[in-house]
Design a protein around this motif. Structure first.
Motif, mmCIF file in Angstrom:
data_model
loop_
_atom_site.group_PDB
_atom_site.id
_atom_site.type_symbol
_atom_site.label_atom_id
_atom_site.label_comp_id
_atom_site.label_asym_id
_atom_site.label_seq_id
_atom_site.Cartn_x
_atom_site.Cartn_y
_atom_site.Cartn_z
ATOM 1 N N GLN A 170 0.868 -1.237 -0.120
ATOM 2 C CA GLN A 170 -0.007 -0.031 0.018
ATOM 3 C C GLN A 170 0.997 1.254 0.039
ATOM 4 O O GLN A 170 0.356 2.230 -0.497
ATOM 5 N N GLU A 171 1.998 0.953 0.909
ATOM 6 C CA GLU A 171 2.983 2.423 0.806
ATOM 7 C C GLU A 171 3.855 2.568 -0.325
ATOM 8 O O GLU A 171 4.414 1.561 -0.717
ATOM 9 N N PRO A 172 4.016 3.663 -1.177
ATOM 10 C CA PRO A 172 4.756 3.614 -2.181
ATOM 11 C C PRO A 172 6.219 3.568 -2.048
ATOM 12 O O PRO A 172 6.647 3.979 -0.577
ATOM 13 N N GLN A 173 7.069 3.037 -2.457
ATOM 14 C CA GLN A 173 8.464 2.796 -2.372
ATOM 15 C C GLN A 173 9.226 3.659 -3.497
ATOM 16 O O GLN A 173 8.783 3.786 -4.665
ATOM 17 N N ASP A 174 10.528 3.951 -3.448
ATOM 18 C CA ASP A 174 11.349 4.473 -4.058
ATOM 19 C C ASP A 174 12.183 3.298 -4.578
ATOM 20 O O ASP A 174 12.792 2.419 -4.058
ATOM 21 N N VAL A 175 12.867 3.749 -5.858
ATOM 22 C CA VAL A 175 13.695 2.592 -6.535
ATOM 23 C C VAL A 175 14.892 3.486 -7.122
ATOM 24 O O VAL A 175 14.351 4.606 -7.797
ATOM 25 N N ARG A 176 15.999 3.412 -7.084
ATOM 26 C CA ARG A 176 17.126 3.953 -7.450
ATOM 27 C C ARG A 176 17.578 3.212 -8.700
ATOM 28 O O ARG A 176 17.953 1.980 -8.517
ATOM 29 N N ILE A 177 17.526 3.781 -9.959
ATOM 30 C CA ILE A 177 18.126 3.101 -11.166
ATOM 31 C C ILE A 177 19.366 3.717 -11.480
ATOM 32 O O ILE A 177 19.251 4.915 -11.633
ATOM 33 N N GLU A 178 20.246 2.936 -11.587
ATOM 34 C CA GLU A 178 21.557 3.515 -12.169
ATOM 35 C C GLU A 178 21.991 2.926 -13.470
ATOM 36 O O GLU A 178 21.897 1.572 -13.741
ATOM 37 N N ILE A 179 22.526 3.736 -14.484
ATOM 38 C CA ILE A 179 22.748 3.305 -15.813
ATOM 39 C C ILE A 179 24.218 3.794 -16.009
ATOM 40 O O ILE A 179 24.304 5.207 -15.854
ATOM 41 N N LYS A 180 24.952 2.859 -16.310
ATOM 42 C CA LYS A 180 26.502 3.432 -16.781
ATOM 43 C C LYS A 180 26.548 3.125 -18.228
ATOM 44 O O LYS A 180 26.526 2.155 -18.312
ATOM 45 N N MET A 181 27.218 3.981 -18.800
ATOM 46 C CA MET A 181 27.452 3.729 -20.462
ATOM 47 C C MET A 181 28.884 4.531 -20.579
ATOM 48 O O MET A 181 29.086 5.564 -19.960
ATOM 49 N N ILE A 182 29.798 3.922 -21.403
ATOM 50 C CA ILE A 182 30.883 4.410 -22.025
ATOM 51 C C ILE A 182 30.721 4.265 -23.442
ATOM 52 O O ILE A 182 30.585 3.506 -23.900
ATOM 53 N N MET A 183 31.005 5.635 -23.881
ATOM 54 C CA MET A 183 30.976 5.954 -25.331
ATOM 55 C C MET A 183 32.066 6.429 -25.650
ATOM 56 O O MET A 183 32.954 7.201 -24.997
ATOM 57 N N SER A 184 32.444 6.675 -27.018
ATOM 58 C CA SER A 184 33.543 7.341 -27.498
ATOM 59 C C SER A 184 33.043 8.514 -28.386
ATOM 60 O O SER A 184 32.286 8.362 -28.966
ATOM 61 N N VAL A 185 33.769 9.492 -27.920
ATOM 62 C CA VAL A 185 33.369 10.838 -28.655
ATOM 63 C C VAL A 185 34.048 10.831 -30.160
ATOM 64 O O VAL A 185 35.456 10.548 -30.078
ATOM 65 N N THR A 186 33.292 10.812 -31.091
ATOM 66 C CA THR A 186 33.979 10.592 -32.501
ATOM 67 C C THR A 186 34.078 11.649 -33.235
ATOM 68 O O THR A 186 34.771 11.845 -34.239
ATOM 69 N N ASP A 187 33.319 12.794 -32.732
ATOM 70 C CA ASP A 187 33.355 13.996 -33.331
ATOM 71 C C ASP A 187 32.982 15.355 -32.478
ATOM 72 O O ASP A 187 31.597 15.893 -32.282
ATOM 73 N N PRO A 188 33.968 15.676 -31.635
ATOM 74 C CA PRO A 188 33.814 16.717 -30.710
ATOM 75 C C PRO A 188 33.013 18.052 -31.169
ATOM 76 O O PRO A 188 32.148 18.660 -30.474
ATOM 77 N N ARG A 189 33.181 18.457 -32.417
ATOM 78 C CA ARG A 189 32.621 19.647 -33.059
ATOM 79 C C ARG A 189 31.139 19.228 -33.142
ATOM 80 O O ARG A 189 30.427 20.117 -32.682
ATOM 81 N N ALA A 190 30.727 18.080 -33.823
ATOM 82 C CA ALA A 190 29.356 17.949 -33.940
ATOM 83 C C ALA A 190 28.697 17.991 -32.577
ATOM 84 O O ALA A 190 27.376 18.217 -32.239
ATOM 85 N N LEU A 191 29.161 17.220 -31.651
ATOM 86 C CA LEU A 191 28.992 17.147 -29.997
ATOM 87 C C LEU A 191 28.560 18.543 -29.795
ATOM 88 O O LEU A 191 27.537 18.720 -29.092
ATOM 89 N N ARG A 192 29.555 19.496 -29.677
ATOM 90 C CA ARG A 192 29.567 20.845 -28.951
ATOM 91 C C ARG A 192 28.382 21.492 -29.810
ATOM 92 O O ARG A 192 27.364 22.166 -29.177
ATOM 93 N N ASP A 193 28.432 21.446 -31.144
ATOM 94 C CA ASP A 193 27.291 22.180 -31.815
ATOM 95 C C ASP A 193 26.101 21.687 -31.530
ATOM 96 O O ASP A 193 24.911 22.449 -31.570
ATOM 97 N N ALA A 194 25.799 20.666 -31.194
ATOM 98 C CA ALA A 194 24.085 19.836 -30.978
ATOM 99 C C ALA A 194 24.041 20.474 -29.712
ATOM 100 O O ALA A 194 22.749 20.967 -29.435
#
Length: 104
Positions: A5-29
């Motif tokens: 009956q009583e609500p509970q909280d859940v903590r969800i952790e997602i860890k991703m490692i990605m490569s920056v392939t185009d720093p300029r496109a990343l910055r511009d976006a």
């Protein structure tokens, strides 16, 4: 899991490692997002000064560009839409840019 009956909280952790392939496109976006949608932690009504401060941070730090782009994706809402029985209450996004092995 039993029905509760009583609500509970859940903590969800997602860890991703990605490569920056185009720093300029990343910055511009990320900069385009600030210009068109505002500053994530302020909202669409961010002042020109707040927008410029965020743009300056994005230009200085690729991790800040990544965290802005991911924050605007609203992943918490996406998870809640696909997982029955969850409602997003809060979320934070952080990013770190470094070399392979920096993230142990």
């Amino acid at each position: 899991m039993a029905d509760q009956q009583e609500p509970q909280d859940v903590r969800i952790e997602i860890k991703m490692i990605m490569s920056v392939t185009d720093p300029r496109a990343l910055r511009d976006a990320a900069i385009d997002l600030v210009r068109t949608r505002g500053v994530w932690h302020v909202g669409p009504d961010a002042t020109p000064a707040q927008r410029q401060e965020e743009i300056d941070r994005i230009e200085a730090d690729p991790a800040h560009a990544v965290s802005n782009l991911v924050a605007f994706m609203n992943l918490d809402d996406l998870v809640a839409e696909r997982v029955p029985g969850l409602r997003p209450d809060s979320s934070t996004v952080g990013a770190k840019v470094g070399r392979p092995g920096d993230f142990d």
